[in-house]
Structures are given as C-alpha cells and as structure tokens.
Write an enzyme that holds these catalytic residues in place. Sequence first.
Site, PDB file in Angstrom:
ATOM      1  N   SER A 145      -9.466 -11.050 -16.933  1.00 52.09           N
ATOM      2  CA  SER A 145      -9.623 -12.222 -16.053  1.00 52.09           C
ATOM      3  C   SER A 145     -10.630 -13.175 -16.666  1.00 52.09           C
ATOM      4  CB  SER A 145     -10.145 -11.771 -14.687  1.00 52.09           C
ATOM      5  OG  SER A 145     -10.516 -12.881 -13.912  1.00 52.09           O
ATOM      6  N   TYR A 158     -16.235  -7.154  -9.624  1.00 52.13           N
ATOM      7  CA  TYR A 158     -14.871  -7.197 -10.170  1.00 52.13           C
ATOM      8  C   TYR A 158     -14.915  -7.806 -11.571  1.00 52.13           C
ATOM      9  CZ  TYR A 158     -10.365  -9.631 -10.855  1.00 52.13           C
ATOM     10  OH  TYR A 158      -9.206 -10.143 -11.372  1.00 52.13           O
TER      11      TYR A 158
HETATM   12  P1  NAP Z   1      -0.870  -9.569  -6.652  1.00 48.67           P
HETATM   13  O1  NAP Z   1       0.024 -10.753  -6.661  1.00 48.67           O
HETATM   14  O2  NAP Z   1      -1.636  -9.294  -5.412  1.00 48.67           O
HETATM   15  O3  NAP Z   1       0.006  -8.301  -7.058  1.00 48.67           O
HETATM   16  C1  NAP Z   1      -0.566  -7.060  -7.129  1.00 48.67           C
HETATM   17  C2  NAP Z   1       0.497  -6.036  -7.502  1.00 48.67           C
HETATM   18  O4  NAP Z   1      -0.169  -4.835  -7.790  1.00 48.67           O
HETATM   19  C3  NAP Z   1       1.486  -5.735  -6.409  1.00 48.67           C
HETATM   20  O5  NAP Z   1       2.741  -5.514  -6.998  1.00 48.67           O
HETATM   21  C4  NAP Z   1       0.933  -4.457  -5.776  1.00 48.67           C
HETATM   22  O6  NAP Z   1       2.021  -3.752  -5.160  1.00 48.67           O
HETATM   23  C5  NAP Z   1       0.367  -3.768  -7.012  1.00 48.67           C
HETATM   24  N1  NAP Z   1      -0.765  -2.868  -6.836  1.00 48.67           N
HETATM   25  C6  NAP Z   1      -1.910  -3.097  -6.174  1.00 48.67           C
HETATM   26  N2  NAP Z   1      -2.735  -2.058  -6.290  1.00 48.67           N
HETATM   27  C7  NAP Z   1      -2.105  -1.137  -7.068  1.00 48.67           C
HETATM   28  C8  NAP Z   1      -2.447   0.153  -7.527  1.00 48.67           C
HETATM   29  N3  NAP Z   1      -3.604   0.732  -7.227  1.00 48.67           N
HETATM   30  N4  NAP Z   1      -1.557   0.810  -8.310  1.00 48.67           N
HETATM   31  C9  NAP Z   1      -0.381   0.254  -8.615  1.00 48.67           C
HETATM   32  N5  NAP Z   1       0.006  -0.966  -8.196  1.00 48.67           N
HETATM   33  C10 NAP Z   1      -0.851  -1.650  -7.423  1.00 48.67           C
HETATM   34  O7  NAP Z   1      -1.985  -9.647  -7.820  1.00 48.67           O
HETATM   35  P2  NAP Z   1      -2.095 -10.589  -9.121  1.00 48.67           P
HETATM   36  O8  NAP Z   1      -2.899 -11.780  -8.756  1.00 48.67           O
HETATM   37  O9  NAP Z   1      -0.771 -10.768  -9.745  1.00 48.67           O
HETATM   38  O10 NAP Z   1      -3.027  -9.696 -10.040  1.00 48.67           O
HETATM   39  C11 NAP Z   1      -2.517  -8.961 -11.130  1.00 48.67           C
HETATM   40  C12 NAP Z   1      -3.586  -8.813 -12.190  1.00 48.67           C
HETATM   41  O11 NAP Z   1      -4.024 -10.103 -12.619  1.00 48.67           O
HETATM   42  C13 NAP Z   1      -4.843  -8.063 -11.758  1.00 48.67           C
HETATM   43  O12 NAP Z   1      -5.287  -7.258 -12.833  1.00 48.67           O
HETATM   44  C14 NAP Z   1      -5.852  -9.162 -11.513  1.00 48.67           C
HETATM   45  O13 NAP Z   1      -7.180  -8.726 -11.679  1.00 48.67           O
HETATM   46  C15 NAP Z   1      -5.429 -10.135 -12.614  1.00 48.67           C
HETATM   47  N6  NAP Z   1      -5.903 -11.500 -12.385  1.00 48.67           N
HETATM   48  C16 NAP Z   1      -5.409 -12.241 -11.349  1.00 48.67           C
HETATM   49  C17 NAP Z   1      -5.880 -13.546 -11.195  1.00 48.67           C
HETATM   50  C18 NAP Z   1      -5.379 -14.438 -10.083  1.00 48.67           C
HETATM   51  O14 NAP Z   1      -5.961 -15.534  -9.903  1.00 48.67           O
HETATM   52  N7  NAP Z   1      -4.345 -14.080  -9.352  1.00 48.67           N
HETATM   53  C19 NAP Z   1      -6.822 -14.075 -12.088  1.00 48.67           C
HETATM   54  C20 NAP Z   1      -7.287 -13.284 -13.114  1.00 48.67           C
HETATM   55  C21 NAP Z   1      -6.807 -11.998 -13.265  1.00 48.67           C
HETATM   56  P3  NAP Z   1       1.795  -2.598  -4.026  1.00 48.67           P
HETATM   57  O15 NAP Z   1       1.080  -3.264  -2.903  1.00 48.67           O
HETATM   58  O16 NAP Z   1       3.178  -2.135  -3.679  1.00 48.67           O
HETATM   59  O17 NAP Z   1       0.980  -1.544  -4.715  1.00 48.67           O
END
Ligand code: NAP
Length: 253
Positions: A145, A158
């Site tokens: 991130s 985080y």
């Molecule tokens: P998201 O849209 O909330 O999606 C999260 C996904 O992870 C869902 O499919 C969820 O499905 C699954 N999940 C959650 N906890 C889990 C676990 N313990 N084991 C397996 N699956 C799990 O999140 P996102 O924003 O795409 O984030 C994805 C990654 O990008 C993360 O590493 C986050 O730190 C990183 N990131 C995001 C942002 C941002 O602004 N969005 C910025 C920087 C980095 P279920 O509920 O079915 O488990």
Amino acid sequence: MEKIGKRFEGKVAIVTASTQGIGFGIAERLGLEGASVVVSSRRQKNVDAAVEKLKARGIKAFGVVCHVSNAQQRKNLIEQTLQKYGKIDVIVSNAAANPAVDTILETKEPVLDKLWEINVKASILVLQEAGPHLKKGSSVVLISSIAAYHPPAALAMYGVTKTALLGLTKALAAEMAPNTRVNCVAPGFVPTHFAAFLTTDESMKKGLEEKTLLNRLGTTQDMAAAAAYLASDDASYVTGEILVVAGGMPSRL
Ligand code: NAP
C-alpha cells in the site's frame, strides 16, 4: 480493457482475497489475458459469485474457500489448484485486514496480532505452502500500500505491516531466485469496500484526490494492470521491486 494482450495463455494463477475489489480485478485481468485463475476468500457464497462473474467473461476460473490465516484452508487452496490445473505459475498475495483506526500506542495486543497475522504472516505461510510447486519462470506479487511509505494516522499500524511487505519482497526475491520472481504493487487509494470509510465521504474523497498528481483515486483496473505486468514475462528481468501505483503520491521511506 479491450486492447489487452494474452500474456498468461497456458498459465495458472492463484489470487488470494479475490472475490471483490483489487483481488478480483487482478484475477479478472489475468484471466482475460488467458490465465486459468483460482479465486478465493473467506465465504463460499462470495467465491461462487466471483467464479460465475469470471466465467461470464469467458475466463477459466475455479474457486476455493481460503481464509488466509487458516492453515488447512491454505493447504487446500494449493492442493485443489494442483488437482484442477496441475501447476502454479503466478501467486498474488492480496489479503489484508485493518481492524482498527487507533493510534499505534493505543492498539490492543489482539488487534496487533491480527494485523501481523493477516497482512504479513499469512502471505509468508501461503508462499511456504506453494513454494515447492513453483517452477522456473514463476512469479509472486505481493500487494502492499502507499500507506507503507507514509502511514496515515487512521491507518498507522496497518501501514507499518504494509512496510514489512516491502522488506518481504526484497528478502523473498533473493531467497526464491532465480526460479521465481517476487515483486510488489503498492496501491494508492482505490474506492473498494476496504477503503469505503475513506472514499465514500465526499470531502474526504476530495482530500485524497488532491493528494495525487493525477487528481483522481485509483481503480481496481489500474492495480490489476500493474500486477499483471509484474507477474508476466514482460517483467522477466524485474525482481525485488515495488511498483507504486498511486497517481504520483509521494512514496519514499
Ligand atoms: P476489498 O474490496 O474489501 O476486498 C477484500 C477481499 O478480500 C474480499 O474478496 C474478501 O472476501 C477477501 N478477504 C478479506 N479478508 C480475507 C481473509 N482473511 N482471507 C481471505 N480473503 C479475505 O479490499 P481491497 O481494497 O480490494 O483490498 C485488497 C488489498 O489491497 C489489501 O491487501 C489492501 O491492503 C490493499 N490496498 C487497498 C487499497 C484501497 O484503497 N482499497 C489501498 C492500498 C492497498 P470475503 O469477505 O469473502 O473474505
């Protein structure tokens, strides 16, 4: 998306936490480029829905429930992938949690444990499970991130776990060379469920957009394009690198 190539024809890719958001975007992109993709997350119904959506786009997709901190489910993810497709070429480690917005000094020990467990330890354990099956030319992409570089107050601990992934990228790149390349994508802010507390409030969203040089939040497709590049043979001389995809937000440790 219409102009994408076919860099993953004949390849098998696992993406953890991939039933929505950035993980789903990455699975979709790899799949559209020809990969057989294995999607996973904690809930069967989300896994089934994601597989259906991918198949509807003509993608070869298979789903396995895997909470990344469950040892049996991690083992099952790798075993089922091997049973179904016979090999693993790409692993994208995307799962993360951000259970609290406390300051670091006020974060309770169970919350600290959960952050390290999901954001760092589980990535390592998934790769320990998959490692023996990764052959020459394989590739790992970790999802960190922009918060790894400048942990914002509401995301401080985080952010620190995401800083650890930068070190993990460097260390694993050395350890897994020369057969497996290990790289990392550090996304900026992307309006997903995970980031909803930052991106649904209009004034907060505007503030985040203004932090970028490109005056917008990122998209899941922006992140997927970067992850696909690093996972592909286009990056065959790239390992141990972190690709910041954050619209020009400052990124220096
Ligand atoms: P998201 O849209 O909330 O999606 C999260 C996904 O992870 C869902 O499919 C969820 O499905 C699954 N999940 C959650 N906890 C889990 C676990 N313990 N084991 C397996 N699956 C799990 O999140 P996102 O924003 O795409 O984030 C994805 C990654 O990008 C993360 O590493 C986050 O730190 C990183 N990131 C995001 C942002 C941002 O602004 N969005 C910025 C920087 C980095 P279920 O509920 O079915 O488990």
